[in-house]
Design a protein around this motif. Structure first.
Motif, mmCIF file in Angstrom:
data_model
loop_
_atom_site.group_PDB
_atom_site.id
_atom_site.type_symbol
_atom_site.label_atom_id
_atom_site.label_comp_id
_atom_site.label_asym_id
_atom_site.label_seq_id
_atom_site.Cartn_x
_atom_site.Cartn_y
_atom_site.Cartn_z
ATOM 1 N N GLY A 15 -26.932 -44.062 16.473
ATOM 2 C CA GLY A 15 -25.904 -43.305 17.182
ATOM 3 C C GLY A 15 -24.607 -43.254 16.400
ATOM 4 O O GLY A 15 -23.942 -42.207 16.328
ATOM 5 N N ALA A 16 -24.233 -44.371 15.776
ATOM 6 C CA ALA A 16 -23.000 -44.406 14.978
ATOM 7 C C ALA A 16 -23.126 -43.507 13.752
ATOM 8 O O ALA A 16 -22.192 -42.773 13.409
ATOM 9 N N ILE A 17 -24.280 -43.529 13.116
ATOM 10 C CA ILE A 17 -24.502 -42.673 11.943
ATOM 11 C C ILE A 17 -24.459 -41.204 12.341
ATOM 12 O O ILE A 17 -23.855 -40.379 11.649
ATOM 13 N N GLN A 18 -25.069 -40.898 13.461
ATOM 14 C CA GLN A 18 -25.050 -39.518 13.945
ATOM 15 C C GLN A 18 -23.619 -39.075 14.246
ATOM 16 O O GLN A 18 -23.220 -37.948 13.929
ATOM 17 N N GLY A 19 -22.825 -39.955 14.831
ATOM 18 C CA GLY A 19 -21.426 -39.627 15.106
ATOM 19 C C GLY A 19 -20.638 -39.372 13.831
ATOM 20 O O GLY A 19 -19.836 -38.440 13.764
ATOM 21 N N LEU A 20 -20.867 -40.189 12.798
ATOM 22 C CA LEU A 20 -20.189 -39.980 11.517
ATOM 23 C C LEU A 20 -20.575 -38.645 10.898
ATOM 24 O O LEU A 20 -19.724 -37.922 10.373
ATOM 25 N N ILE A 21 -21.840 -38.324 10.967
ATOM 26 C CA ILE A 21 -22.297 -37.045 10.402
ATOM 27 C C ILE A 21 -21.640 -35.886 11.115
ATOM 28 O O ILE A 21 -21.169 -34.929 10.479
ATOM 29 N N LEU A 22 -21.544 -35.956 12.425
ATOM 30 C CA LEU A 22 -20.902 -34.891 13.194
ATOM 31 C C LEU A 22 -19.423 -34.776 12.841
ATOM 32 O O LEU A 22 -18.877 -33.677 12.748
ATOM 33 N N GLN A 23 -18.754 -35.905 12.624
ATOM 34 C CA GLN A 23 -17.339 -35.869 12.257
ATOM 35 C C GLN A 23 -17.140 -35.272 10.876
ATOM 36 O O GLN A 23 -16.198 -34.517 10.645
ATOM 37 N N PHE A 24 -18.007 -35.598 9.932
ATOM 38 C CA PHE A 24 -17.882 -35.051 8.583
ATOM 39 C C PHE A 24 -18.201 -33.568 8.541
ATOM 40 O O PHE A 24 -17.679 -32.845 7.711
ATOM 41 N N GLN A 25 -19.065 -33.122 9.423
ATOM 42 C CA GLN A 25 -19.367 -31.695 9.474
ATOM 43 C C GLN A 25 -18.163 -30.915 9.975
ATOM 44 O O GLN A 25 -17.952 -29.773 9.610
#
Length: 135
Positions: free
Chosen positions: A100-110
Motif C-alpha cells: 500500500g505504501a509503495i502504491q501510494g508513492l507511485i501515485l504521488q510520483f505520477q
C-alpha cells in the motif's frame, strides 16, 4: 534452399539422444560436449557399455521422480503443521501495508494528470512527492 538436410549419421544420433534424454542433461550440466558424445557414439556404436549409465537412468527415471514428489509433499505438509497462523497473519498484514505504501508513492510520483495538461502553469509550486505529517 529452403531447408538444410542433415547427414544420415547425425539424424541417427539425434534419434539415439531422443531415446536417452539423460544425455541432454549430461550436456546441459557441462559434463560433456555434443561433439565428443557424437564422436564416441559414431566410433563405439549404440551398444557400447559407455551408454549403459544413460540406459539405466532411463528405465528408472520415473521412480525417483515419484519419490521426489512424495518427499516434497511431506516437506510441505510438515511445514504446514509447524506453521503459526498468527505469525503468518502478521507477515501478510505487513506485506499488505508495504505494498500500500509503495502504491501510494507511485501515485504521488505520477502526479495529478489535470495539472500537467493545463498548459504549463509554472508559477505555482510543484507538489512535494513526500508529505510529512505529525501523528
Amino acid at each position: 534452399m529452403s531447408k538444410k538436410t542433415l547427414h544420415p549419421s547425425v539424424q541417427q544420433f539425434k534419434e539415439f539422444v531422443k531415446k536417452h534424454p539423460q544425455i541432454v542433461l549430461e550436456v546441459r550440466r557441462g559434463n560433456s560436449k555434443w561433439q565428443d558424445l557424437f564422436e564416441e557414439w559414431y566410433l563405439l556404436g549404440e551398444e557400447d557399455s559407455r551408454w549403459d549409465e544413460f540406459k539405466e537412468r532411463n528405465t528408472t527415471a520415473s521412480q525417483p521422480d515419484e519419490e521426489g514428489k512424495k518427499e516434497w509433499m511431506q516437506q510441505v505438509m510438515g511445514a504446514m503443521k509447524n506453521m503459526d497462523t498468527n505469525q503468518l497473519q502478521h507477515h501478510v498484514s505487513s506485506l499488505s501495508q508495504a505494498l500500500g505504501a509503495i502504491q501510494g508513492l507511485i501515485l504521488q510520483f505520477q502526479g495529478n494528470p489535470q495539472s500537467k495538461s493545463s498548459g504549463g502553469n509554472r508559477t505555482s509550486q510543484p507538489q512535494h512527492p513526500f508529505q510529512f505529517r505529525k501523528d
